[in-house]
Design a protein around this motif. Sequence first.
Motif, PDB file in Angstrom:
ATOM      1  N   THR A 131      41.218  37.066  30.730  1.00  0.00           N
ATOM      2  CA  THR A 131      39.943  37.219  31.199  1.00  0.00           C
ATOM      3  C   THR A 131      39.236  35.725  31.421  1.00  0.00           C
ATOM      4  O   THR A 131      38.268  35.516  31.901  1.00  0.00           O
ATOM      5  CB  THR A 131      38.867  37.827  30.002  1.00  0.00           C
ATOM      6  N   SER A 132      40.107  34.757  31.363  1.00  0.00           N
ATOM      7  CA  SER A 132      39.539  33.490  31.528  1.00  0.00           C
ATOM      8  C   SER A 132      40.370  32.910  32.921  1.00  0.00           C
ATOM      9  O   SER A 132      41.509  33.870  33.323  1.00  0.00           O
ATOM     10  CB  SER A 132      40.091  32.471  30.501  1.00  0.00           C
ATOM     11  N   SER A 133      39.819  32.093  33.549  1.00  0.00           N
ATOM     12  CA  SER A 133      40.315  31.973  34.854  1.00  0.00           C
ATOM     13  C   SER A 133      41.642  30.933  34.888  1.00  0.00           C
ATOM     14  O   SER A 133      41.554  29.969  33.852  1.00  0.00           O
ATOM     15  CB  SER A 133      39.191  31.077  35.648  1.00  0.00           C
ATOM     16  N   PRO A 134      42.418  31.166  35.600  1.00  0.00           N
ATOM     17  CA  PRO A 134      42.423  32.132  36.722  1.00  0.00           C
ATOM     18  C   PRO A 134      43.267  33.493  36.260  1.00  0.00           C
ATOM     19  O   PRO A 134      44.149  33.406  35.735  1.00  0.00           O
ATOM     20  CB  PRO A 134      43.607  31.434  37.845  1.00  0.00           C
ATOM     21  N   SER A 135      42.680  34.533  36.868  1.00  0.00           N
ATOM     22  CA  SER A 135      43.430  35.819  36.229  1.00  0.00           C
ATOM     23  C   SER A 135      42.693  36.937  37.114  1.00  0.00           C
ATOM     24  O   SER A 135      41.858  36.594  37.748  1.00  0.00           O
ATOM     25  CB  SER A 135      42.993  35.997  34.620  1.00  0.00           C
ATOM     26  N   TRP A 136      43.269  38.128  36.961  1.00  0.00           N
ATOM     27  CA  TRP A 136      42.688  39.024  37.689  1.00  0.00           C
ATOM     28  C   TRP A 136      41.324  39.725  36.971  1.00  0.00           C
ATOM     29  O   TRP A 136      40.459  40.007  37.929  1.00  0.00           O
ATOM     30  CB  TRP A 136      43.762  40.218  37.478  1.00  0.00           C
ATOM     31  N   LEU A 137      41.254  39.371  35.881  1.00  0.00           N
ATOM     32  CA  LEU A 137      39.841  40.115  35.411  1.00  0.00           C
ATOM     33  C   LEU A 137      38.676  39.202  35.317  1.00  0.00           C
ATOM     34  O   LEU A 137      37.644  39.465  34.963  1.00  0.00           O
ATOM     35  CB  LEU A 137      40.145  40.726  34.015  1.00  0.00           C
ATOM     36  N   HIS A 138      39.189  38.093  35.293  1.00  0.00           N
ATOM     37  CA  HIS A 138      37.994  36.836  35.410  1.00  0.00           C
ATOM     38  C   HIS A 138      36.750  37.135  36.351  1.00  0.00           C
ATOM     39  O   HIS A 138      35.707  37.061  35.970  1.00  0.00           O
ATOM     40  CB  HIS A 138      38.522  35.553  35.499  1.00  0.00           C
ATOM     41  N   PRO A 139      37.361  37.321  37.707  1.00  0.00           N
ATOM     42  CA  PRO A 139      36.132  37.748  38.602  1.00  0.00           C
ATOM     43  C   PRO A 139      35.507  38.871  38.316  1.00  0.00           C
ATOM     44  O   PRO A 139      34.238  39.080  38.534  1.00  0.00           O
ATOM     45  CB  PRO A 139      37.067  37.739  39.911  1.00  0.00           C
ATOM     46  N   VAL A 140      36.227  39.928  37.540  1.00  0.00           N
ATOM     47  CA  VAL A 140      35.421  41.228  37.219  1.00  0.00           C
ATOM     48  C   VAL A 140      34.366  40.711  36.237  1.00  0.00           C
ATOM     49  O   VAL A 140      33.417  41.289  36.138  1.00  0.00           O
ATOM     50  CB  VAL A 140      36.293  42.067  36.770  1.00  0.00           C
ATOM     51  N   MET A 141      34.786  39.955  35.350  1.00  0.00           N
ATOM     52  CA  MET A 141      33.945  39.594  33.831  1.00  0.00           C
ATOM     53  C   MET A 141      32.479  38.736  34.590  1.00  0.00           C
ATOM     54  O   MET A 141      31.505  38.772  34.193  1.00  0.00           O
ATOM     55  CB  MET A 141      34.673  38.614  33.076  1.00  0.00           C
ATOM     56  N   ASP A 142      32.964  38.051  35.740  1.00  0.00           N
ATOM     57  CA  ASP A 142      31.822  37.269  36.325  1.00  0.00           C
ATOM     58  C   ASP A 142      31.331  38.112  37.313  1.00  0.00           C
ATOM     59  O   ASP A 142      30.212  37.653  38.038  1.00  0.00           O
ATOM     60  CB  ASP A 142      32.624  36.169  37.286  1.00  0.00           C
ATOM     61  N   GLY A 143      31.399  39.262  37.432  1.00  0.00           N
ATOM     62  CA  GLY A 143      30.382  40.359  38.117  1.00  0.00           C
ATOM     63  C   GLY A 143      30.939  40.503  39.709  1.00  0.00           C
ATOM     64  O   GLY A 143      30.194  40.916  40.701  1.00  0.00           O
ATOM     65  N   ALA A 144      32.107  39.994  40.022  1.00  0.00           N
ATOM     66  CA  ALA A 144      32.725  40.264  41.335  1.00  0.00           C
ATOM     67  C   ALA A 144      32.760  41.925  41.656  1.00  0.00           C
ATOM     68  O   ALA A 144      32.948  42.493  40.773  1.00  0.00           O
ATOM     69  CB  ALA A 144      33.961  39.653  41.673  1.00  0.00           C
ATOM     70  N   THR A 145      32.669  42.186  42.818  1.00  0.00           N
ATOM     71  CA  THR A 145      32.809  43.716  43.201  1.00  0.00           C
ATOM     72  C   THR A 145      34.018  43.819  44.322  1.00  0.00           C
ATOM     73  O   THR A 145      34.177  44.899  44.721  1.00  0.00           O
ATOM     74  CB  THR A 145      31.637  44.187  44.019  1.00  0.00           C
ATOM     75  N   LEU A 146      34.737  42.498  44.651  1.00  0.00           N
ATOM     76  CA  LEU A 146      35.812  42.839  45.534  1.00  0.00           C
ATOM     77  C   LEU A 146      36.725  41.611  44.869  1.00  0.00           C
ATOM     78  O   LEU A 146      36.543  40.861  44.106  1.00  0.00           O
ATOM     79  CB  LEU A 146      35.340  42.080  47.013  1.00  0.00           C
ATOM     80  N   LEU A 147      37.794  41.601  45.522  1.00  0.00           N
ATOM     81  CA  LEU A 147      39.060  40.616  45.216  1.00  0.00           C
ATOM     82  C   LEU A 147      38.597  39.229  46.237  1.00  0.00           C
ATOM     83  O   LEU A 147      39.223  38.344  45.711  1.00  0.00           O
ATOM     84  CB  LEU A 147      40.386  40.919  45.451  1.00  0.00           C
ATOM     85  N   SER A 148      37.972  39.401  47.041  1.00  0.00           N
ATOM     86  CA  SER A 148      37.804  38.459  48.085  1.00  0.00           C
ATOM     87  C   SER A 148      36.312  38.154  48.492  1.00  0.00           C
ATOM     88  O   SER A 148      35.643  38.971  48.329  1.00  0.00           O
ATOM     89  CB  SER A 148      38.684  38.438  49.237  1.00  0.00           C
ATOM     90  N   GLY A 149      35.950  37.023  48.809  1.00  0.00           N
ATOM     91  CA  GLY A 149      34.710  36.874  49.642  1.00  0.00           C
ATOM     92  C   GLY A 149      33.744  36.578  48.427  1.00  0.00           C
ATOM     93  O   GLY A 149      33.085  35.391  48.688  1.00  0.00           O
ATOM     94  N   ASP A 150      33.305  37.514  47.780  1.00  0.00           N
ATOM     95  CA  ASP A 150      32.563  37.004  46.622  1.00  0.00           C
ATOM     96  C   ASP A 150      32.561  36.008  45.704  1.00  0.00           C
ATOM     97  O   ASP A 150      31.896  35.529  45.059  1.00  0.00           O
ATOM     98  CB  ASP A 150      31.771  38.367  45.970  1.00  0.00           C
ATOM     99  N   ARG A 151      33.877  35.839  45.517  1.00  0.00           N
ATOM    100  CA  ARG A 151      34.488  35.024  44.537  1.00  0.00           C
ATOM    101  C   ARG A 151      35.577  34.188  44.930  1.00  0.00           C
ATOM    102  O   ARG A 151      36.510  34.087  44.491  1.00  0.00           O
ATOM    103  CB  ARG A 151      34.808  35.477  43.047  1.00  0.00           C
ATOM    104  N   GLY A 152      35.188  33.545  46.287  1.00  0.00           N
ATOM    105  CA  GLY A 152      36.417  32.909  46.972  1.00  0.00           C
ATOM    106  C   GLY A 152      37.254  31.639  46.154  1.00  0.00           C
ATOM    107  O   GLY A 152      38.198  31.174  46.467  1.00  0.00           O
ATOM    108  N   ASP A 153      36.451  31.126  45.258  1.00  0.00           N
ATOM    109  CA  ASP A 153      37.374  30.090  44.397  1.00  0.00           C
ATOM    110  C   ASP A 153      38.271  30.671  43.488  1.00  0.00           C
ATOM    111  O   ASP A 153      38.715  29.654  42.693  1.00  0.00           O
ATOM    112  CB  ASP A 153      36.178  29.165  43.947  1.00  0.00           C
TER     113      ASP A 153
END
Length: 873
Positions: free
Chosen positions: A719-741
Amino acid sequence: MLGAPVRLRCEYLTNPLGIDELRPRLSWWVNDKRPAEIQTAYRILASSDCDKLLANEADLWDSGKIDSGQVHGIEYAGASLGSSRSVWWKVRTFDSDGLPSPWSEAALFETGLIDDEDWRARWVGAPLMGSRASGAHVPILRRAFEVQADVRTARLYITALGVYTAEINGQRVSQDTLAPGWSDYRQRVYYQTYDVTGLLLPGDNVLGVILGDGWYCGALALADRENYGNRPLLIAQLHVTTKSGATLVIGTDHQWKWQRSWILHSDLQQGESVDGRQYLPGWSTPEFTDKGWYPVVVADPPPLQLVASMSPPIRPVRKLQPLTEPLRRVGSLGEERLIYDFGQNLLGRVSVSLSLPSGSHIKLRYAQNINDGRELAPPFDAGVDNYTVRGDENGELFEPEFTLHGFRYLEISGEFARDGILAVQAIAVATALATTGEFHCDHPLLNKLQNNITWTQRSSFVDVALVGIGSDERFSQTGPAQTFLPAAAFNMDISAFVAKWLRDLQDAQLENGGFPPAVPALPRTPILAGDGGAGWSDAIIHGVWNLYRIFGDRRALELHYPVVVDFIAGLRDRYPDLIRQSTDNPLVRPYDDSAEDLLATAVFYASAKLTARIAGVLGKLSDLEIYDELAGMIRSAFRKRFVTHDGRLVGDTQTGYVLALFHGLVEGNERKLALDMLVRKIQGDGYHQSIDPVVAPFLLDVLTREGRLDLAYQLVLQTSSPSWLHPVMDGATLLSGDRGDEPNCGIAAGAMTEWLYTTMAGIDLHTDLAVDTNAYRKVRIHPRPPIGVGFAEGPSICSTEASFDSVNGRFEVRWNIDTEYFELQVVIPCNASAQVIMPDGVEHEVVAGSHRFMMVLGDAGDGIPVLREVSGG
């Protein structure tokens, strides 16, 4: 009980109109719930008329009883077809006892305008032209005509260099939007066919079209406007047959008229401005008087092919309401501002219901984020919509026609009463692809990740596979697209979508055999005109192979084989020492420069090996030997250059070790060393992956196959960055765009779906079979739950369920773990079979039907797997 076949398809589509394939392929699902049943034979009837078909009069084709278990790729072999021919067909199947099923419901396919001579219409337009910076007024075009008798059938064949919306007698022709989609307009444009029988009346009629810039002359991603042309053009041809048998053809020509519309300008990326006061009520009806309208400009035929559209259309696919009441703000000049949160990042548009005085103005801005001050935050969408209110007494609706926005948050500003905005909704726009898979487990973050992947696919698949929803991401990059395709097939039916993209790739092939990194090509972006390089140019091979592997499309292999051969020949000419080098693809950001040539050569080997397999499937045995030998030579060159004397890999990177293990480029004790080095690299990076996105899909597969399922789960649940679940934990709703970093953003990261289905749920192709007989006719059900592995406290994974709709039927898997047992339930569709492998390695061969298996969980040290909890790191 043996039921009538269901899910009848033609060229992957349901009742397609206007196809240009004269020997189209048919498919169906066997409808039999009895266990162990198979299809032993089938019979197809085809007729020129539905009533004849219902009476079993097969005036076009009676296949007779064909002894075969095949249910897809069945080629129409009836009477020769020409343009605009309707073929009604049905099928019955025969069970293991030779007993027939009931006949299926009638299905339809219809040919389009096959020959160039069939097009009597001319390309027409208005003399309105924008610039490379901004668009022009959007024109409307219309033609009045008379039908002198009751209509039996009517078909509209239509397309544009640009985008269009067609109406007949005041009604929209279809729900489609942004037709005809995106292609390389220098080579081909796709036309659509619509059944408009119910829209025509005896007497006066009108065909009207709104004509926008679209991809043809609007702004594209990294480029400005006018990439293919400087003004949109239309071609349309209406074929009417009356009940008396008379025919009427109305085509675009000098008799058409045009006028400026209420859309002051419209651009896919820059947004749309509309003046509702200029709307012309009834403009596409016979009652409307077009006095004062201007004659259209008839253009010379452009040097391109008119090709039938044989992929699903772009349509509104989801509608979302705001999560809460809007935030209310007051601007610096006193204007009202309302900020809406739809809870989901998406690509699309909004509709606004309002009741305001005539002349009131609202401005719509879009963003994917919001800051701590509850204001819109980057990334902003480049487009802004403006609407001047018409002032209807009963209120009105504003919805942009020809633009798209990437957003979650909407700001409406202007001078209006707070109660003047009645309702707002977001509309996701995408290629209308049917859902094929469902995945769910008892780990909420994995479920949210899979939901994000599905939404990313939904938002990115808009006629082509866009890399993201941001304004500068709305083009198709070959590397991420080909990486995601195998996983995408589990989520949605991408068969016809991929077939269209392969034609786009073929159109884009360079003189040296390679392919640019952006397809369709961007003519006004020369930096993207060169070869895309390893893992990017190879998209043609992997795309066509996956279309065959997943959907059994042998014809795709035949069609694109010459393109594949040219590609491999080009690589061999450019790299005579067989060490493929990296290219100057500006879209590639390598994780480690030292691994670039290693990656490129490993991909070269994989592509040569896959070309050999394609040649074998097609029966080209001499080519099979040639490419198999070439692959062996590349492997030898790879080992000589990149494998050191002590068995390590040059560069010492995660990317290198994953590639070497996945493609079998290390051998003997080198494999153990490569795995050990990979594990050390992952551990040294804090149990994170640091790997090229093109290679990322192989990582979990390598760890799983090499006996490190524990480490695969640890990476998945990190769940820490970089990972698949880190953006999910951070509230992302897509794989791209809303958390581009986030390094794991973008559609390439969606390849995770494949691991969830094939490893965690366990639904996979049976790779030991001769591949030309597969396409999920037989599968391997091998779930790998987190038994015997564990770390860190957190939510455990004790249950998973998944289903997948293949061309041979629906497979279902459900497993559950308690303190004593591992329980597995599987459903195998009729006419299919499976090899079931339990977590302890016990194998079962099963046939169609429902099956249940149990495995006892014991104490550590007795040889029986032990359940331990697994959670995120």
